[in-house]
Design a protein around this motif. Structure first.
Motif, PDB file in Angstrom:
ATOM      1  N   ASN A  35      17.810 -29.669 -14.074  1.00  0.00           N
ATOM      2  CA  ASN A  35      16.411 -29.498 -14.466  1.00  0.00           C
ATOM      3  C   ASN A  35      16.036 -28.030 -14.653  1.00  0.00           C
ATOM      4  N   TYR A  68      12.005 -24.105 -15.112  1.00  0.00           N
ATOM      5  CA  TYR A  68      12.256 -25.504 -15.430  1.00  0.00           C
ATOM      6  C   TYR A  68      12.503 -25.637 -16.929  1.00  0.00           C
ATOM      7  N   ARG A  69      13.568 -26.344 -17.287  1.00  0.00           N
ATOM      8  CA  ARG A  69      13.892 -26.538 -18.704  1.00  0.00           C
ATOM      9  C   ARG A  69      12.753 -27.203 -19.457  1.00  0.00           C
ATOM     10  N   VAL A  70      12.116 -28.181 -18.835  1.00  0.00           N
ATOM     11  CA  VAL A  70      11.060 -28.927 -19.503  1.00  0.00           C
ATOM     12  C   VAL A  70       9.846 -28.042 -19.814  1.00  0.00           C
TER      13      VAL A  70
END
Length: 109
Positions: free
Chosen positions: A68, A83-85
């Motif tokens: 993540n 965070y990648r998102v």
């Protein structure tokens, strides 16, 4: 028209570009920081310039799946994580840091 890139492609390119010699190994990322103490992401987009990709260090311990996270070192060589998102843009030195919008697999262009 804004150029887009998937998060998986952005991570792959960051990893590959970071293997190049200076100064081509650098990239810029823009993301929304997340505060674990507040339990929410900031509404303000943060830009980090002249970063390099890094792999997980033995001392890096995550309470959730490390997939993540996007691990990088900032311009000063300090290890950082986001965070990648929450990543929104990435630009690479080899492209004059032209920012590409990061999209998730389920996002519409």
């Amino acid at each position: 028209m804004e150029e887009t890139i998937s998060i998986s492609e952005a991570v792959r390119l960051a990893r590959e570009v970071s293997q190049l010699p200076e100064p081509q190994c650098r990239f810029t990322i823009c993301f929304f920081p997340y505060s674990r103490s507040k339990g929410k992401a900031s509404a303000k987009l943060v830009t980090k310039e002249h970063c390099t990709f890094r792999t997980q260090l033995p001392k890096d311990k995550f309470s959730i799946d490390s997939d993540n996270f996007f691990l990088y070192s900032d311009a000063d060589g300090q290890p950082r994580t986001c965070y990648r998102v929450l990543m929104r843009y990435i630009g690479f030195a080899v492209d004059n840091y032209r920012l590409r919008k990061i999209i998730s697999v389920s996002s519409k262009q």
